[in-house]
Design an enzyme around this catalytic site. Sequence first.
Site, PDB file in Angstrom:
ATOM      1  N   PRO A  70      38.263  35.990  40.993  1.00  0.00           N
ATOM      2  CA  PRO A  70      38.993  36.590  39.923  1.00  0.00           C
ATOM      3  C   PRO A  70      40.567  36.941  40.387  1.00  0.00           C
ATOM      4  O   PRO A  70      40.642  37.209  41.570  1.00  0.00           O
ATOM      5  CB  PRO A  70      38.669  38.019  39.742  1.00  0.00           C
ATOM      6  N   CYS A  71      41.459  36.409  39.487  1.00  0.00           N
ATOM      7  CA  CYS A  71      42.866  36.733  39.973  1.00  0.00           C
ATOM      8  C   CYS A  71      43.485  37.752  39.169  1.00  0.00           C
ATOM      9  O   CYS A  71      44.712  38.007  39.745  1.00  0.00           O
ATOM     10  CB  CYS A  71      43.395  35.333  39.248  1.00  0.00           C
ATOM     11  N   GLN A  72      42.982  38.699  38.516  1.00  0.00           N
ATOM     12  CA  GLN A  72      43.644  39.777  38.068  1.00  0.00           C
ATOM     13  C   GLN A  72      44.346  40.636  39.010  1.00  0.00           C
ATOM     14  O   GLN A  72      45.427  41.162  38.868  1.00  0.00           O
ATOM     15  CB  GLN A  72      42.668  40.685  37.006  1.00  0.00           C
ATOM     16  N   VAL A  74      45.726  39.824  41.745  1.00  0.00           N
ATOM     17  CA  VAL A  74      47.113  39.356  42.417  1.00  0.00           C
ATOM     18  C   VAL A  74      47.702  38.696  41.524  1.00  0.00           C
ATOM     19  O   VAL A  74      48.936  38.073  41.604  1.00  0.00           O
ATOM     20  CB  VAL A  74      46.685  38.360  43.467  1.00  0.00           C
ATOM     21  N   SER A  75      47.643  38.648  40.030  1.00  0.00           N
ATOM     22  CA  SER A  75      48.257  37.880  39.262  1.00  0.00           C
ATOM     23  C   SER A  75      49.672  38.601  38.970  1.00  0.00           C
ATOM     24  O   SER A  75      49.844  39.799  38.767  1.00  0.00           O
ATOM     25  CB  SER A  75      47.456  37.792  37.557  1.00  0.00           C
TER      26      SER A  75
END
Length: 152
Positions: A70-72, A74-75
Amino acid sequence: MKLGSLFSGIGAFDLGLERAGLGPVVFQAECDPYCLAVLARHWPHVTRYDDVRLVDDRAPDVDVVCGGFPCQPVSLAGDRRFTSDERWLWPEYVRILETLRPKAAIIENVLGLRSRGLRTVLSDLARLGFDAEWARLSAADLGAPHRRKRIF
């Protein structure tokens, strides 16, 4: 080679790697019910986990583990809470690599990882004995009509 897929989504990574001749997918881990239904339709005989935390030493043997965690956390589009975000599941990826000991891992995430997390990812991979290389790719680089920049 045999592939294990983490954070599988609808299996785009899996399909691409299979079509590239990198082997069959032997397990997938995904929590979204819709995505699980898509995976079950296209890979009916694959071992499937509905939570990445359930992948353990009983998983099928694999040569390659692939997936984009999941990227949230570090996005650039989010709060960038990194390790304090409950969705920071990189430690689960590390645990699975440590447990299954594949020959290779193919990892994907957003560009925000470069300034918030890449050092952690590369350090963990080195500790596990992987020689990591990374590159930035855009969907447009491969002919898509949008940018969708990612780090692999």
